[in-house]
Design a protein around this motif. Structure first.
Motif, PDB file in Angstrom:
ATOM      1  N   ASP A  48       0.805  -1.222   0.000  1.00 30.75           N
ATOM      2  CA  ASP A  48       0.000   0.000   0.000  1.00 30.75           C
ATOM      3  C   ASP A  48       0.832   1.264   0.000  1.00 30.75           C
ATOM      4  O   ASP A  48       0.380   2.317  -0.447  1.00 30.75           O
ATOM      5  N   ARG A  49       2.081   1.185   0.491  1.00 30.95           N
ATOM      6  CA  ARG A  49       2.910   2.382   0.653  1.00 30.95           C
ATOM      7  C   ARG A  49       3.952   2.544  -0.442  1.00 30.95           C
ATOM      8  O   ARG A  49       4.782   3.447  -0.369  1.00 30.95           O
ATOM      9  N   GLU A  56      -8.325   2.183 -10.472  1.00 36.01           N
ATOM     10  CA  GLU A  56      -9.666   1.622 -10.261  1.00 36.01           C
ATOM     11  C   GLU A  56      -9.849   0.960  -8.895  1.00 36.01           C
ATOM     12  O   GLU A  56     -10.976   0.688  -8.485  1.00 36.01           O
ATOM     13  N   ASN A  57      -8.751   0.670  -8.184  1.00 38.35           N
ATOM     14  CA  ASN A  57      -8.904   0.069  -6.855  1.00 38.35           C
ATOM     15  C   ASN A  57      -8.669   1.082  -5.739  1.00 38.35           C
ATOM     16  O   ASN A  57      -8.441   0.704  -4.588  1.00 38.35           O
ATOM     17  N   ASP A  58      -8.752   2.370  -6.051  1.00 29.32           N
ATOM     18  CA  ASP A  58      -8.454   3.417  -5.075  1.00 29.32           C
ATOM     19  C   ASP A  58      -9.685   3.911  -4.321  1.00 29.32           C
ATOM     20  O   ASP A  58      -9.799   5.098  -4.025  1.00 29.32           O
ATOM     21  N   TYR A  59     -10.607   3.029  -4.029  1.00 30.03           N
ATOM     22  CA  TYR A  59     -11.777   3.455  -3.268  1.00 30.03           C
ATOM     23  C   TYR A  59     -11.400   3.680  -1.802  1.00 30.03           C
ATOM     24  O   TYR A  59     -10.613   2.944  -1.220  1.00 30.03           O
ATOM     25  N   ASP A  60     -11.943   4.727  -1.220  1.00 28.81           N
ATOM     26  CA  ASP A  60     -11.724   5.055   0.193  1.00 28.81           C
ATOM     27  C   ASP A  60     -10.235   5.142   0.538  1.00 28.81           C
ATOM     28  O   ASP A  60      -9.796   4.680   1.593  1.00 28.81           O
ATOM     29  N   THR A  61      -9.464   5.731  -0.359  1.00 22.99           N
ATOM     30  CA  THR A  61      -8.050   5.964  -0.064  1.00 22.99           C
ATOM     31  C   THR A  61      -7.847   7.435   0.282  1.00 22.99           C
ATOM     32  O   THR A  61      -8.608   8.304  -0.150  1.00 22.99           O
ATOM     33  N   ASN A  62      -6.804   7.702   1.055  1.00 25.49           N
ATOM     34  CA  ASN A  62      -6.533   9.078   1.457  1.00 25.49           C
ATOM     35  C   ASN A  62      -5.043   9.206   1.746  1.00 25.49           C
ATOM     36  O   ASN A  62      -4.563   8.786   2.800  1.00 25.49           O
ATOM     37  N   LYS A  68      -4.897   5.642   6.726  1.00 24.84           N
ATOM     38  CA  LYS A  68      -5.767   5.118   5.677  1.00 24.84           C
ATOM     39  C   LYS A  68      -4.950   4.417   4.586  1.00 24.84           C
ATOM     40  O   LYS A  68      -3.733   4.570   4.486  1.00 24.84           O
ATOM     41  N   PHE A  69      -5.662   3.663   3.749  1.00 23.80           N
ATOM     42  CA  PHE A  69      -5.018   3.109   2.566  1.00 23.80           C
ATOM     43  C   PHE A  69      -4.557   4.263   1.669  1.00 23.80           C
ATOM     44  O   PHE A  69      -5.273   5.255   1.492  1.00 23.80           O
ATOM     45  N   ALA A  70      -3.360   4.115   1.085  1.00 25.94           N
ATOM     46  CA  ALA A  70      -2.793   5.194   0.273  1.00 25.94           C
ATOM     47  C   ALA A  70      -2.860   4.913  -1.214  1.00 25.94           C
ATOM     48  O   ALA A  70      -2.626   5.827  -2.011  1.00 25.94           O
ATOM     49  N   GLY A  71      -3.121   3.675  -1.623  1.00 26.65           N
ATOM     50  CA  GLY A  71      -3.306   3.393  -3.038  1.00 26.65           C
ATOM     51  C   GLY A  71      -2.273   2.504  -3.689  1.00 26.65           C
ATOM     52  O   GLY A  71      -2.424   2.119  -4.858  1.00 26.65           O
ATOM     53  N   GLY A  72      -1.191   2.176  -2.989  1.00 28.58           N
ATOM     54  CA  GLY A  72      -0.200   1.264  -3.563  1.00 28.58           C
ATOM     55  C   GLY A  72      -0.822  -0.082  -3.895  1.00 28.58           C
ATOM     56  O   GLY A  72      -1.718  -0.544  -3.191  1.00 28.58           O
ATOM     57  N   ASP A  73      -0.344  -0.720  -4.973  1.00 25.88           N
ATOM     58  CA  ASP A  73      -0.996  -1.951  -5.410  1.00 25.88           C
ATOM     59  C   ASP A  73      -0.040  -2.857  -6.184  1.00 25.88           C
ATOM     60  O   ASP A  73       1.136  -2.534  -6.377  1.00 25.88           O
ATOM     61  N   PHE A  74      -0.569  -4.028  -6.613  1.00 25.35           N
ATOM     62  CA  PHE A  74       0.238  -5.003  -7.336  1.00 25.35           C
ATOM     63  C   PHE A  74       0.756  -4.432  -8.659  1.00 25.35           C
ATOM     64  O   PHE A  74       1.896  -4.682  -9.037  1.00 25.35           O
ATOM     65  N   ARG A  75      -0.088  -3.682  -9.339  1.00 24.34           N
ATOM     66  CA  ARG A  75       0.347  -3.097 -10.601  1.00 24.34           C
ATOM     67  C   ARG A  75       1.503  -2.117 -10.363  1.00 24.34           C
ATOM     68  O   ARG A  75       2.401  -1.987 -11.202  1.00 24.34           O
ATOM     69  N   GLY A  76       1.463  -1.448  -9.214  1.00 20.80           N
ATOM     70  CA  GLY A  76       2.563  -0.554  -8.865  1.00 20.80           C
ATOM     71  C   GLY A  76       3.863  -1.310  -8.685  1.00 20.80           C
ATOM     72  O   GLY A  76       4.938  -0.841  -9.084  1.00 20.80           O
ATOM     73  N   HIS A 117      -7.801  -3.488  -2.384  1.00 17.62           N
ATOM     74  CA  HIS A 117      -7.029  -2.273  -2.624  1.00 17.62           C
ATOM     75  C   HIS A 117      -5.739  -2.582  -3.394  1.00 17.62           C
ATOM     76  O   HIS A 117      -5.217  -1.721  -4.106  1.00 17.62           O
ATOM     77  N   PHE A 118      -5.209  -3.793  -3.195  1.00 22.05           N
ATOM     78  CA  PHE A 118      -3.944  -4.161  -3.828  1.00 22.05           C
ATOM     79  C   PHE A 118      -4.139  -4.658  -5.258  1.00 22.05           C
ATOM     80  O   PHE A 118      -3.210  -4.572  -6.065  1.00 22.05           O
ATOM     81  N   GLY A 119      -5.305  -5.217  -5.549  1.00 20.45           N
ATOM     82  CA  GLY A 119      -5.560  -5.706  -6.893  1.00 20.45           C
ATOM     83  C   GLY A 119      -6.138  -7.104  -6.905  1.00 20.45           C
ATOM     84  O   GLY A 119      -6.507  -7.663  -5.864  1.00 20.45           O
ATOM     85  N   THR A 120      -6.194  -7.687  -8.069  1.00 24.04           N
ATOM     86  CA  THR A 120      -6.820  -8.989  -8.255  1.00 24.04           C
ATOM     87  C   THR A 120      -5.798 -10.122  -8.133  1.00 24.04           C
ATOM     88  O   THR A 120      -4.584  -9.890  -8.157  1.00 24.04           O
ATOM     89  N   ALA A 121      -6.330 -11.345  -8.048  1.00 26.78           N
ATOM     90  CA  ALA A 121      -5.457 -12.516  -8.008  1.00 26.78           C
ATOM     91  C   ALA A 121      -4.637 -12.615  -9.290  1.00 26.78           C
ATOM     92  O   ALA A 121      -3.453 -12.992  -9.264  1.00 26.78           O
TER      93      ALA A 121
END
Length: 489
Positions: A48-49, A56-62, A68-76, A117-121
């Motif tokens: 996440d960091r 598209e998975n950045d719901y309820d991020t801040n 809070k969740f910051a938006g980091g993900d598998f694609r990142g 938040h991180f992404g799909t399988a």
């Protein structure tokens, strides 16, 4: 400024290449399979960091609220594969990635579903395959206990007997319960089978006896023989590498300032298993915080620490952000979102260290011999049948000199300094005098003294030719621009 950095980087790369000319070649594919964890280096991050690669998975991020969740993900992670790979790490530890109530994975609600938040399988599997293609492997955390009250098992009426307590808002499983043990082993084994990851770090071991943990380790390795299994806690179980919070504290305290008592530096190397060595952990305050409190310059302190850790026996573990001197006293301030727009000097330094370590099997698992250890002045050798290295660490407030003898290094040898480009030869007093300024690390390759290093001289000449060519181009462009301005007037 960028060109100056390019020139210095090119010179360093050419120096490393020529210094390693004729050294042991990189391991081939079949040799890689035989590697032990002592030959690896671990980059420890929180998904996440790190980097936000998918919106598209950045719901309820801040990003302004550190809790809070910051938006980091598998694609990142996949987007930054070159960034991590260039630093030379072979294992990327990405924490707990199961469904979780909290950004750092410390409140998992499942042992099967991945955090949305991180992404799909499919995206996670893509990350695993992409890193494997680059000769890196993904390691995930698997918590044996301390889960969210919303965990699917905790909400199952049939599994209420599995809960032994609930402290600090987390649920603790009864790890002595055979049903719980079997369920944990099955969940972890299924995950390894499904995603073909390279390692598992078992966390939250409190309440788990050694016999159960060993059974779990065996089950995981039965699933995949080459799998590394470690922990971030002290344990007598048969992990591939050991962990000691005291060891992390020893390194943190030795390198946070100069002239520190380094007598305990060698303690981690007394066991049969390789020790995880680090100056940061994601659960403590940052090393930068400690060194700043000592009124020291954190990047210099980190260079001293990294230059030592990567050359010693053991498994170097570097927390994300250490390479950019990330600060913080406690989470979530220690879990800042990664800043990719920061100066890269320390990153380049780590890259150079790991280039050496990854190209030399001797620096990874060669015989270790301590020559000097005196309040921050450290000299040791790494030796194999193929090569010999001398590492000098001057973590003191003064320039230091150490004389090495032909009995220690051999007759008619020369020491080629890699990081600071110094060459040392036998002097008239029949010693090899190595002299190093304060707060510096140097890595010397011991070679037969054959006079001038022709490959290096050629490489250095090439750098100067490139530089002169660049200057000429700039001058010509400047003249042309002035002529155009004169014509326009």
């Amino acid at each position: 400024m960028k060109f100056k950095k390019w020139i210095s980087g090119t010179a360093a790369s050419l120096l490393i290449a020529t210094s390693l000319f004729g050294a042991t070649p990189l391991a081939q594919a079949d040799e890689v399979q035989k590697r032990t964890i002592a030959e690896e280096s671990i980059y420890d991050l929180l998904v996440d960091r790190f980097f936000n690669g998918a919106g598209e998975n950045d719901y309820d991020t801040n990003t302004k609220d550190p809790a809070k969740f910051a938006g980091g993900d598998f694609r990142g992670l996949q987007d930054k594969i070159t960034f991590i790979g260039d630093m030379g790490f072979s294992i990327i530890s990405i924490g707990t990635i199961f469904d979780t109530d909290k950004y750092d994975g410390s409140m998992p609600t499942s042992y099967t579903a991945l955090e949305e938040h991180f992404g799909t399988a499919e995206e996670f599997q893509s990350v695993v395959e992409a890193y494997r293609a680059k000769k890196m492997s993904i390691m995930i955390d698997f918590p044996l206990s301390n889960v969210s009250p919303n965990h699917e098992w905790a909400k199952d009426p049939a599994k209420q007997s599995w809960i032994t307590s609930s402290n600090d808002g987390q649920v603790q499983w009864d790890l002595a319960n055979e049903e719980v043990q079997a369920a944990l082993i099955e969940a972890a084994s299924d995950f390894v089978t499904t995603y073909d990851i390279g390692g598992v770090r078992l966390t939250n071991l409190d309440g788990a006896n050694t016999e159960f943990v060993n059974t779990m380790i065996e089950a995981l390795k039965d699933t995949k023989e080459s799998l590394y299994v470690i922990s971030n806690e002290e344990s007598d179980a048969n992990f591939d590498a050991t962990f000691s919070q005291e060891t992390a504290d020893i390194y943190r305290n030795i390198f946070k300032n100069v002239d520190m008592d380094s007598a305990k530096l060698m303690e981690p190397f007394s066991g049969e298993k390789p020790m995880q060595i680090m100056v940061d952990t994601l659960s403590t305050h940052r090393f930068t915080f400690d060194s700043a409190n000592e009124n020291m310059f954190p990047p210099t302190r980190l260079k001293m620490a990294m230059g030592t850790l990567f050359m010693l026996p053991g498994v170097p573990v570097v927390q994300y952000g250490t390479e950019i001197a990330m600060n913080g006293d406690k989470a979530p301030d220690t879990h800042q979102f990664y800043n990719f727009k920061i100066d890269e000097e320390l990153i380049d330094y780590i890259e150079n260290l790991q280039t050496l370590r990854n190209k030399s099997a001797t620096l990874r698992n060669g015989e270790f011999e301590l020559i000097t250890n005196d309040n921050g002045l450290l000299v040791f050798t790494r030796t194999s049948d193929e090569e010999k290295w001398v590492i000098m660490v001057n973590n003191t407030s003064k320039t230091k000199r150490v004389d090495l003898t032909p009995e220690q290094l051999g007759d008619k040898k020369a020491l080629n300094g890699i990081l600071n480009e110094e060459k040392v030869r036998l002097n008239e007093k029949d010693v090899y005098p190595i002299i190093l300024d304060r707060e510096m690390v140097e890595i010397y390759q011991v070679k037969d003294d054959e006079g001038l290093n022709i490959p290096y001289m050629v490489a250095l000449g090439l750098v100067y030719v490139l530089f002169i060519g660049f200057v000429i181009v700039i001058i010509k462009r400047g003249k042309k621009r002035r002529q155009e301005q004169d014509t326009a007037q």
